[in-house]
Write an enzyme that holds these catalytic residues in place. Structure first.
Site, PDB file in Angstrom:
ATOM      1  N   GLU A   1      -5.089  -5.448  10.538  1.00  0.00           N
ATOM      2  CA  GLU A   1      -4.041  -4.468  10.793  1.00  0.00           C
ATOM      3  C   GLU A   1      -4.317  -3.763  12.115  1.00  0.00           C
ATOM      4  O   GLU A   1      -5.138  -2.827  12.159  1.00  0.00           O
ATOM      5  CB  GLU A   1      -4.011  -3.423   9.678  1.00  0.00           C
TER       6      GLU A   1
ATOM      7  N   GLY B   1       2.682   1.886  10.805  1.00  0.00           N
ATOM      8  CA  GLY B   1       3.618   2.996  10.664  1.00  0.00           C
ATOM      9  C   GLY B   1       4.337   3.360  11.960  1.00  0.00           C
ATOM     10  O   GLY B   1       4.984   4.400  12.035  1.00  0.00           O
TER      11      GLY B   1
ATOM     12  N   HIS C   1      -9.142   0.767   5.060  1.00  0.00           N
ATOM     13  CA  HIS C   1      -7.855   1.000   5.719  1.00  0.00           C
ATOM     14  C   HIS C   1      -8.050   1.915   6.931  1.00  0.00           C
ATOM     15  O   HIS C   1      -8.865   2.845   6.882  1.00  0.00           O
ATOM     16  CB  HIS C   1      -6.854   1.615   4.736  1.00  0.00           C
TER      17      HIS C   1
ATOM     18  N   GLU D   1      -6.474   4.360   8.015  1.00  0.00           N
ATOM     19  CA  GLU D   1      -6.339   5.804   7.761  1.00  0.00           C
ATOM     20  C   GLU D   1      -7.612   6.370   7.138  1.00  0.00           C
ATOM     21  O   GLU D   1      -7.978   7.518   7.392  1.00  0.00           O
ATOM     22  CB  GLU D   1      -5.115   6.061   6.863  1.00  0.00           C
TER      23      GLU D   1
ATOM     24  N   ASN E   1       0.865  -1.176   0.000  1.00  0.00           N
ATOM     25  CA  ASN E   1       0.000   0.000   0.000  1.00  0.00           C
ATOM     26  C   ASN E   1       0.903   1.228   0.000  1.00  0.00           C
ATOM     27  O   ASN E   1       1.501   1.578   1.006  1.00  0.00           O
ATOM     28  CB  ASN E   1      -0.879  -0.037   1.265  1.00  0.00           C
TER      29      ASN E   1
ATOM     30  N   LYS F   1       0.137   4.303  -0.264  1.00  0.00           N
ATOM     31  CA  LYS F   1      -0.460   5.499   0.348  1.00  0.00           C
ATOM     32  C   LYS F   1      -0.227   6.721  -0.565  1.00  0.00           C
ATOM     33  O   LYS F   1      -0.192   6.553  -1.782  1.00  0.00           O
ATOM     34  CB  LYS F   1       0.065   5.688   1.770  1.00  0.00           C
TER      35      LYS F   1
ATOM     36  N   SER G   1       3.747  -2.491  10.268  1.00  0.00           N
ATOM     37  CA  SER G   1       5.193  -2.519  10.476  1.00  0.00           C
ATOM     38  C   SER G   1       5.852  -3.856  10.122  1.00  0.00           C
ATOM     39  O   SER G   1       6.775  -4.295  10.788  1.00  0.00           O
ATOM     40  CB  SER G   1       5.537  -2.118  11.919  1.00  0.00           C
TER      41      SER G   1
HETATM   42  P1  PGA Z   1       3.154   0.009   7.651  1.00  0.00           P
HETATM   43  O1  PGA Z   1       1.683   0.231   7.065  1.00  0.00           O
HETATM   44  O2  PGA Z   1       3.680  -1.258   7.033  1.00  0.00           O
HETATM   45  O3  PGA Z   1       3.915   1.239   7.253  1.00  0.00           O
HETATM   46  O4  PGA Z   1       2.994  -0.114   9.134  1.00  0.00           O
HETATM   47  C1  PGA Z   1       0.796  -0.832   6.889  1.00  0.00           C
HETATM   48  C2  PGA Z   1      -0.483  -0.332   6.278  1.00  0.00           C
HETATM   49  O5  PGA Z   1      -0.868   0.813   6.544  1.00  0.00           O
HETATM   50  O6  PGA Z   1      -1.144  -1.065   5.508  1.00  0.00           O
END
Ligand code: PGA
Length: 249
Positions: A166, A172, A94, A96, A9, A11, A212
């Site tokens: 997740e 992140g 997601h 976010e 992803n 983003k 992560s």
């Molecule tokens: P990350 O993000 O691997 O940077 O923690 C995962 C995601 O948002 O799908």
């Protein structure tokens, strides 16, 4: 056997130059991977990615779509527009989108229904926040998210669904769920699906872990029996790191 999948992803990263460079690199490095490999660039880079990857097994997904078919929704992008540029996989839910753009269970349910109606494959994301985990409510929260968005679906539609668990506290942050924590909740998710939709759906459903995932922890997480791959954020922006994660399957 369940399909192993590693999806990146991106983003709001990678303009056309960076997209081209990263995809050329991934194409060059991707020999025969045991996993389905998916990248999710921004809307503006979807057509470019499809074009660059047409002679490759790497697939392209969108990061989002609108819940409506068309209309007065300035700045939004519809499922059929995404399909029109050759993309038939979409990430929905997601964290976010849920937290920064207030996407509710209701709107996510509508998005899933529309994507499936358009015969798209859905990577459905869900997961608890830190406060839920600390108070031991994570099983309950995850069950609720799944039940609201996906439990009214016909069992036949589940072949178009990929789940991505997740935990919000791991996205992140550099903090990842331990392999044991991931396995425990993935097993819980699979058993919920089993109770509701039966063995053939639950045993063929791919459940990805996200939060992560890095080259140094991917192997251990992916080796858990109910973890079928990963949804990767930060590390998917670097070809070496992403390929190392893909190869950890
Ligand atoms: P990350 O993000 O691997 O940077 O923690 C995962 C995601 O948002 O799908």
């Amino acid at each position: 056997m369940r399909t192993k999948i590693v999806a990146g992803n991106w983003k709001m990263n990678n303009d056309s130059l960076a997209t081209s460079a990263l995809l050329q690199e991934l194409k060059r490095m991707n020999q025969i991977s045991k996993a389905r490999m998916i990248v999710a660039p921004a809307y503006t880079q979807l057509a470019q990615a499809v074009n660059l990857l047409k002679d490759s097994s790497i697939e392209v997904a969108a990061q989002n779509m609108n819940a409506e078919v068309s209309g007065a929704f300035t700045g939004e992008v519809s499922a059929s527009m995404i399909k029109g540029v050759g993309v038939s996989i979409v990430i929905i839910g997601h964290s976010e989108r849920r937290s920064l753009y207030s996407e509710t269970d209701k709107v996510l349910t509508e998005k899933v229904a529309l994507a499936l109606h358009e015969n798209m494959e859905v990577i459905f994301c869900f997961g608890e926040e830190l406060s839920h985990r600390k108070s031991g409510q994570h099983f309950e929260v995850v069950s609720h998210q799944l039940k609201t968005a996906l439990f009214d679906l016909d069992a036949s539609l589940w072949k178009k669904i990929i789940l991505a668990y997740e935990p919000v506290w791991a996205i992140g942050t550099g903090e990842t769920a331990s392999p044991k924590q991931a396995q425990e909740i993935h097993a819980h998710i699979r058993s919920l699906i089993h109770q509701k939709f039966g063995e053939s759906v639950s045993s063929s459903l791919s459940i990805l872990y996200g939060g992560s995932v890095k080259p140094n922890n991917a192997k251990e997480i992916f080796s858990q029996p109910d973890v079928d791959g990963g949804l990767i954020g930060g590390a998917s922006l670097n070809a070496n790191e992403f390929m190392a994660i893909v190869n950890a399957i």
